[in-house]
Design an enzyme around this catalytic site. Structure first.
Site: not given
Length: 177
Positions: A61, A98
């Site tokens: 993106r 994460e």
């Protein structure tokens, strides 16, 4: 600064990709011609006097926002890709996710010490991807003009992470608290 209600074009999707998460979908904003132009113009206008020679955007993106910002600034665009996507010699930097570790790469000849670099991405969350890009820019000895984001997840405090790597200007159009 461009006057546009960016948040009105960002859809909030509850419980995606998992329960308890509210996903911020920017695709309606990108699909809106006026909105997309306003995003590009606002980021480019903020950094127009910084002397930017290259814009670095992270896959994928970051390409959608970074490349048109580079065009508006009359600067080159440097893609920061996932491992194995670039065909020539690269420099790389790892960053934490994460759920593990990932890496970004740019071509070894993409930047030089004379470059003034702007990092552009659609979103900054924890700041890990941004810091990996900062470290890549530093490997070349280039000067970092700043970081421009469409959206910042303030509640994750990405500026704390970024401030450990640079004191460059951090600019975000939409801040999610």
């Amino acid at each position: 600064m461009v006057a546009f209600d960016f948040e009105s074009k960002i859809a909030s999707i509850p419980d995606y990709p998992e329960p308890g998460v509210v996903f911020k979908d920017i695709t309606p904003l990108l699909a809106d011609g006026e909105g997309f132009s306003a995003v590009i113009d606002a980021i480019a206008d903020h950094f127009k006097d910084a002397g930017v020679t290259k814009v670095v955007g992270a896959e994928a993106r970051g390409f959608m926002i970074g490349a048109p910002v580079a065009y508006r600034l009359n600067a080159g665009f440097v893609p920061a890709r996932k491992p194995g996507k670039l065909p020539r010699a690269t420099l790389s930097e790892e960053y934490e996710l994460e759920y593990g570790v990932d890496r970004l790469e740019i071509h070894a000849d993409a930047l030089c010490a004379d470059d003034v670099v702007l990092l552009v991405d659609d979103l900054v969350a924890t700041g890990g991807t941004a810091v990996a890009q900062i470290r890549l820019v530093q490997k070349f000895g280039a000067r970092l003009a700043g970081l421009g984001f469409l959206m910042e997840l303030e509640f994750l405090e990405p500026r704390t992470c970024i401030s450990r790597a640079t004191d460059a200007d951090v600019f975000s159009l939409v801040k999610v608290r």
